[in-house]
Design a protein around this motif. Structure first.
Motif, short mmCIF file in Angstrom:
data_model
loop_
_atom_site.label_atom_id
_atom_site.label_comp_id
_atom_site.label_asym_id
_atom_site.label_seq_id
_atom_site.Cartn_x
_atom_site.Cartn_y
_atom_site.Cartn_z
N TYR A 160 0.82 -1.21 0.00
CA TYR A 160 0.00 0.00 0.00
C TYR A 160 0.85 1.26 0.00
N LEU A 161 1.86 1.30 0.85
CA LEU A 161 2.65 2.52 0.99
C LEU A 161 3.34 2.91 -0.32
N LEU A 162 3.89 1.92 -1.03
CA LEU A 162 4.61 2.24 -2.26
C LEU A 162 3.67 2.67 -3.38
N SER A 163 2.40 2.24 -3.31
CA SER A 163 1.44 2.68 -4.34
C SER A 163 1.18 4.18 -4.25
N LEU A 164 1.45 4.77 -3.10
CA LEU A 164 1.23 6.21 -2.89
C LEU A 164 2.40 7.04 -3.41
N LYS A 165 3.46 6.35 -3.81
CA LYS A 165 4.67 6.99 -4.35
C LYS A 165 5.22 8.09 -3.42
N PRO A 166 5.49 7.72 -2.18
CA PRO A 166 6.07 8.71 -1.26
C PRO A 166 7.55 8.90 -1.55
#
Length: 251
Positions: A160-166
């Motif tokens: 999930y976190l990487l899908s947000l492209k932080p």
């Protein structure tokens, strides 16, 4: 039984430094390798009990360097999902023997390597657009469960976190805050399940400086060192330990 001899510390000290380094600077994805390594020489439940207070110490040491860099909304979603995941892990743990957890930790170890290599080779493609919020709750639940049974919450959280492209530092800060909360959730059921003993407490006191040293190295390395060499070592370590744990659990 946990015997605090030279052999234990020869294995545990480098593993704990490695956990602090990963958790302090590289998104905590590889920190569970320390539990996999310890489970080679002591019963898996005790290995998890030794590592948890040290991970919590690393959490406390790394909150300040990344303070305010996280996304509160994203973290809240995953923390909300993490609590039922921890509860599910506790229910499974109380009904399962040590060999099952050797196999489970081994499978998670190998699965982590396959997932990371698949991402790097393009075999596994994460969402190009940000995943919906409900996915954050679901992956938080999975992260809570895998974190409880093997301290391996990093891979599902990363989906999930990487899908947000932080950015790199925002991603690291998010993992620090999320797993600080999940580790706090885990502490009480670990205690009720008998995973903390006088021996694990003595091991924690002896290993605490190694955990703090690893955390300090991780924060420094986050800004200076490329991840490639670090994770290559992680993958080799996890393949070896995961295979050995599966073999031990099945035989």
């Amino acid at each position: 039984m946990l015997v605090l001899d030279v052999w234990f510390f020869a294995i545990a000290a480098p593993a704990v430094v490695f956990a602090g380094l990963s958790k302090g600077g590289f998104g905590s994805g590889a920190s569970f390798a320390s539990a996999s390594v310890l489970a080679l020489v002591i019963e898996p439940g005790l290995a998890l009990g030794v590592i948890l207070p040290l991970l919590m110490l690393v959490d406390a040491a790394t909150l300040r360097p990344y303070w305010g860099e996280w996304d509160w909304r994203v973290c809240a979603l995953m923390i909300a999902g993490g609590l039922p995941g921890v509860a599910l892990g506790a229910m499974l743990f109380s009904r399962t023997d040590a060999d099952v957890f050797r196999v489970l930790i081994g499978v998670i170890s190998l699965g982590f390597v396959i997932w990371q290599v698949g991402r790097a080779q393009g075999w596994i493609r994460l969402a190009q657009a940000a995943l919906p919020q409900w996915v954050g709750v679901v992956t938080g639940t999975v992260a809570g469960f895998t974190s409880f049974v093997s301290h391996a919450g990093g891979p599902p959280a990363a989906v999930y976190l990487l899908s947000l492209k932080p950015g790199k530092t925002e991603y690291q800060a998010n993992t620090v805050l999320i797993f600080t909360a999940i580790n706090i959730f885990k502490f009480v059921p670990y205690a009720f399940l008998g995973m903390f003993t006088v021996q694990t407490g003595m091991a924690n006191l002896a290993l605490a400086p190694f955990a703090l040293f690893g955390a300090w190295l991780g924060v420094k390395a986050h800004h200076l060192v490329p991840e490639r060499a670090f994770f290559l070592l992680t993958y080799v370590l996890l393949v070896l330990t995961g295979t050995k744990l599966i073999w031990d659990g099945l035989t």
